[in-house]
Design a protein around this motif. Structure first.
Motif, short mmCIF file in Angstrom:
data_model
loop_
_atom_site.label_atom_id
_atom_site.label_comp_id
_atom_site.label_asym_id
_atom_site.label_seq_id
_atom_site.Cartn_x
_atom_site.Cartn_y
_atom_site.Cartn_z
N ALA A 598 0.81 -1.22 0.00
CA ALA A 598 0.00 0.00 0.00
C ALA A 598 0.84 1.26 0.00
O ALA A 598 0.36 2.32 -0.42
N ASN A 599 2.08 1.18 0.50
CA ASN A 599 2.91 2.38 0.61
C ASN A 599 4.36 2.01 0.30
O ASN A 599 4.99 1.27 1.05
N PRO A 600 4.91 2.52 -0.80
CA PRO A 600 6.29 2.17 -1.16
C PRO A 600 7.32 2.70 -0.17
O PRO A 600 8.45 2.21 -0.13
N ASN A 601 6.94 3.68 0.63
CA ASN A 601 7.86 4.24 1.65
C ASN A 601 7.58 3.57 2.99
O ASN A 601 7.19 4.21 3.96
N THR A 602 7.78 2.25 3.02
CA THR A 602 7.56 1.49 4.25
C THR A 602 8.89 1.19 4.92
O THR A 602 9.81 0.63 4.31
N VAL A 603 8.99 1.58 6.19
CA VAL A 603 10.16 1.33 7.02
C VAL A 603 9.77 0.30 8.06
O VAL A 603 8.74 0.45 8.74
N VAL A 604 10.57 -0.75 8.22
CA VAL A 604 10.29 -1.78 9.22
C VAL A 604 11.34 -1.73 10.31
O VAL A 604 12.55 -1.75 10.04
N VAL A 605 10.88 -1.64 11.55
CA VAL A 605 11.74 -1.67 12.73
C VAL A 605 11.60 -3.06 13.36
O VAL A 605 10.49 -3.47 13.72
N VAL A 606 12.70 -3.78 13.47
CA VAL A 606 12.68 -5.16 13.96
C VAL A 606 13.13 -5.16 15.42
O VAL A 606 14.30 -4.94 15.72
N ASN A 607 12.19 -5.43 16.30
CA ASN A 607 12.39 -5.37 17.75
C ASN A 607 12.61 -6.78 18.29
O ASN A 607 11.72 -7.40 18.86
N ALA A 621 11.19 -0.34 1.91
CA ALA A 621 12.22 0.64 1.58
C ALA A 621 13.40 0.60 2.56
O ALA A 621 14.55 0.82 2.16
N ALA A 622 13.12 0.33 3.83
CA ALA A 622 14.20 0.34 4.83
C ALA A 622 13.90 -0.67 5.92
O ALA A 622 12.74 -0.93 6.26
#
Length: 813
Positions: A598-607, A621-622
């Motif tokens: 849905a959003n090409p500017n998706t940032v994933v934070v892996v906790n 993206a990141a």
């Protein structure tokens, strides 16, 4: 800090130890070597010895009370600290922990853990540093130095080869001598040489047929003999099994008490002629030396007379967190965030996972979640939030929405005391009971109070622990029976076992209900110390997963950037059990894929504290790895996402899918776990097998660019010049790997031999100076039983990661 010939202070301290030892009779000596309770050794007033108090670490100092009533600073996980690749920052962390220990009356910190990431399935890897022994040793040396410069002892653990949790009390780890020396013993050896630790903790497991609390060869001959360790050796809790074998094997202290293999049984063994009193004297001498160093023995000047200047715990926790975050992917420079709206998604963004499960648990006075941090950092009205997916597919200790207290009663039902209960966990160890309560009088403990739901629907309540329980919610009794252990051989099942669901009432958001969980106090026979341990557990109503993901997708589509926080849980990463796989729990992978679509500017934070699989990594993206970031994790995350600070971390362990991982066996067969891979673990094994991981050891991106311009090698010193070619100031971790020109089948293709961090402004150059240790050129010769210097041609590989080599130089030795 160690006794040094010619040092008058050390000599005076040793003289005080000998004088004190000479005043003790056999019974007092034996008593001193046995825990008097869960966390301390007995005082001996006749020699001016106060009680020595120990406490769990390694991210904070819990003290003798396992409760949120006694808060502690919670630093990021050890994997995070190792990801900074900064021994000096580790030293500063140690100094803060010494400050915390002194505040809580603790003399000895039960940390650091320097076992290795042998397999990614190790459930406790978040509590260890790295797959690499050299990086582990450097970070551990900094940590131990900092703690002991603060006048507090350390116990480097778990000696040795305690690299998995399955059957940890009984497993016989079969490890070749070369692998022992080059991998598993190596960080302990480095720390003994570089920081002179005041203590070591021996592990539960057996190594090559001998349990570690009785391992005369590894403790007396290697640790004390070859390396010159002069500290005390304490057992892991309940690890000591045999009086005579333990004392002859070099074990000084058996914990916890009051029932141990030492004390009266040790004194009797001496009287029976099975143990010479001089052996006991040596153990007592080691304990008294520890007491002298920490200032607990009259007549002995402590190793640190004046503690270091005070450290701001919250500020340091935040700094370590942001410097540990590893940016493994950043396409189109998605980070730092550009001006605009942000959709923050994921249950872990709201209910932060800041530390791992088990004995490393502490209770901070505050936790800054990602939602808290970004709300404070972003302009008002630019941030939206949706749950999206919840990793907590199982019950967790009752917390948010609960107001509880603990009521203690005797057998007649009379109230004999009350205690606070900040959450649903009761863990009273030893004398840690509410005022007026004794174990002899205690019959029941009732956790009672109210619960105000956040959501309407079917809530699940459960019980963690073993024994007779009565659970009542909103006036209905759902369980009144005995809950038995799950059949695990681990005596700490009440601490680390899974909660069992017992009630599913329908509740309405905002409407408080009364809750009560009553536990009948009875000590299991296998627990030789006094402890009250159980928990009320809870789980929110399970909303339709597809609906939650759809809500998150709608929020992502409406925002300029989507930030998804995914996480593991206590049931995935904890002491007491290993991992079954590397998958994120619940529907989190589905959430990321749907949001990315849905959003090409998706940032994933892996906790997570250690590697997880990232099957969607090419679709986003990141990707930013935040580890277990400690109490200030959300604030640090906002610092990094907004660009106020760059992410400073580099991977301390290889990340890759389980199917490709070279070493995966953590479950013993017939009681044995064979380390058949020898010296090939981590990046060594990935390279040997010719496999490409998701992200290699040492990898990490910042917010600027670096050019590696030159390397000069003189002797064992490499001087590397790098230039900041980006648009902002930054820090680079220059890594040096040593590669033999002809490694042969039994030597790794390359090894980490050194590293250094440098900083530079845009356009500026910086010089990294890396000293390559002699040990990098040595292998353990199993035939002659000693280190062998391997002459020949070597390539010095100056790198940004094990897979990203920038400069080379050849040397002949």
């Amino acid at each position: 800090m160690a006794a040094t010939p010619g040092n008058p202070t050390d000599q005076a301290r040793e003289a005080a130890v000998e004088a004190a030892l000479g005043k003790l009779d056999l019974d007092a000596k034996a008593r001193l070597l046995s825990g008097q309770d869960m966390w301390s050794l007995p005082a001996l007033p006749e020699i001016g010895l106060t009680s020595l108090v120990m406490s769990d670490g390694p991210i904070g100092v819990r003290g003798v009370r396992w409760t949120a009533d006694d808060p502690s600073v919670a630093l990021p996980s050890p994997t995070a600290l190792a990801a900074t690749w900064d021994p000096e920052l580790a030293r500063r962390a140690g100094t803060l922990l010494a400050q915390e220990a002194r505040r809580k009356g603790v003399h000895v910190l039960l940390a650091p853990t320097v076992n290795l990431h042998r397999s990614p399935l190790g459930g406790r890897h978040f509590e260890a540093y790295s797959e690499d022994p050299y990086l582990t040793g450097r970070i551990g040396t900094g940590y131990v130095t900092g703690v002991q410069q603060g006048g507090v002892g350390t116990t480097v653990k778990h000696f040795v080869a305690n690299d998995a949790e399955t059957d940890r009390f009984t497993v016989n780890n079969l490890v070749g001598e070369r692998a022992l020396r080059e991998l598993y013993l190596a960080p302990f050896e480095m720390i003994v040489a570089g920081a002179r630790p005041w203590g070591v903790m021996t592990a539960y497991n057996t190594v090559n047929g001998t349990t570690m609390t009785e391992h005369r060869y590894l403790v007396n001959e290697v640790l004390r003999g070859e390396w010159g360790f002069d500290g005390y050796n304490v057992s892991d809790w309940m690890a000591a099994r045999d009086t005579v074998a333990a004392v002859h094997g070099g074990l000084d202290v058996a914990m916890p008490g009051p029932q141990t293999v030492y004390g009266a049984p040790l004194a009797q063994a001496v009287r029976d002629g099975r143990v010479e009193e001089r052996v006991v004297d040596e153990a007592v001498r080691n304990v008294l030396r520890l007491a002298a160093r920490v200032g607990a023995l009259d007549g002995a000047e402590p190793a640190v007379a004046e503690p270091p200047a005070a450290v701001d715990g919250e500020a340091l926790a935040r700094e370590i967190a942001r410097r540990s975050f590893v940016l493994v992917k950043n396409e189109r420079r998605a980070l730092p965030l550009k001006p605009g709206t942000v959709a923050l998604l994921g249950a872990a963004a709201r209910d932060a996972r800041v530390l791992g499960g088990g004995s490393a648990t502490v209770f901070p006075s505050r936790i800054v979640s990602p939602l808290d941090g970004l709300t404070a950092a972003l302009p008002e009205g630019t941030l939206t939030y949706a749950v999206g997916a919840d990793p907590n597919t199982e019950l967790a200790v009752a917390d948010k929405g609960f107001t509880l207290k603990a009521v203690c009663r005797d057998t007649d039902g009379n109230v004999i005391g009350t205690g606070s209960a900040p959450n649903g966990q009761i863990q009273w160890m030893g004398s840690d009971l509410p005022e007026g309560v004794t174990h002899a009088a205690l019959h029941t403990v009732e956790l009672t109070g109210t619960f105000t739901p956040r959501d309407t629907g079917r809530h699940t309540f459960g019980i963690k622990g073993t024994g007779h329980f009565t659970l009542t919610v909103a006036g209905t009794t759902y369980f009144d029976d005995v809950q038995l252990p799950a059949g695990d051989s681990d005596p700490f099942e009440a601490f680390f076992g899974a909660p069992v669901a017992r009630a599913e009432p329908e509740l309405t958001a905002g409407e408080p209900v009364e809750v009560s969980l009553t536990y009948v106090f009875a000590l299991p026979e296998e627990i030789p110390f006094k402890v009250v341990a159980f928990a009320l557990a809870h789980q929110e109503p399970a909303r339709d997963a597809d609906e939650l993901i759809a809500e998150a997708v709608a929020a992502a589509r409406a925002a300029d950037t989507a930030v998804v926080v995914v996480a593991t849980t206590d049931r995935v990463e904890s002491e007491g059990y290993d991992r079954k796989d590397l998958a994120l729990p619940g529907r989190q992978d589905d959430l990321v894929r749907a949001v990315a679509a849905a959003n090409p500017n998706t940032v994933v934070v892996v906790n997570s504290g250690s590697p997880v699989e990232l099957p969607w990594r090419e679709e986003v993206a990141a990707v930013l790895l935040s580890w277990f970031p400690g109490q200030e994790g959300g604030a640090a995350l906002a610092d990094v996402l907004t660009g106020a600070h760059e992410p400073g971390g580099r991977l301390p362990t290889t990340w890759g899918p389980l199917a490709d991982a070279p070493v995966t066996r953590v479950t013993p067969q017939n009681g044995e776990l064979r380390y058949t891979e020898g010296v090939f673990i981590g990046y060594r094994a990935w390279e040997k097998e010719g496999r490409t991981p998701t992200y290699p050891f040492g990898h990490g991106l910042g917010y600027t660019d670096w050019a590696y311009e030159s390397v000069e090698v003189e002797g064992a010193t490499a001087r590397i010049r790098v230039r900041n070619t980006g648009q902002r100031a930054g820090r680079e971790v220059v890594q040096v790997y040593l590669a033999p020109t002809e490694p042969g089948p039994d030597r790794p293709a390359r090894l980490l031999a050194g590293f250094a961090g440098v900083e530079a402004a845009p356009g500026e150059t910086a010089e990294a100076v890396v000293e390559i240790p002699r040990r990098a050129f040595e292998v353990w010769d199993e035939v002659v039983g000693s280190w062998s210097f391997v002459k020949g041609s070597y390539e010095i590989q100056v790198s940004r990661s094990i897979a990203d080599r920038r400069l080379t130089a050849t040397i002949n030795v």
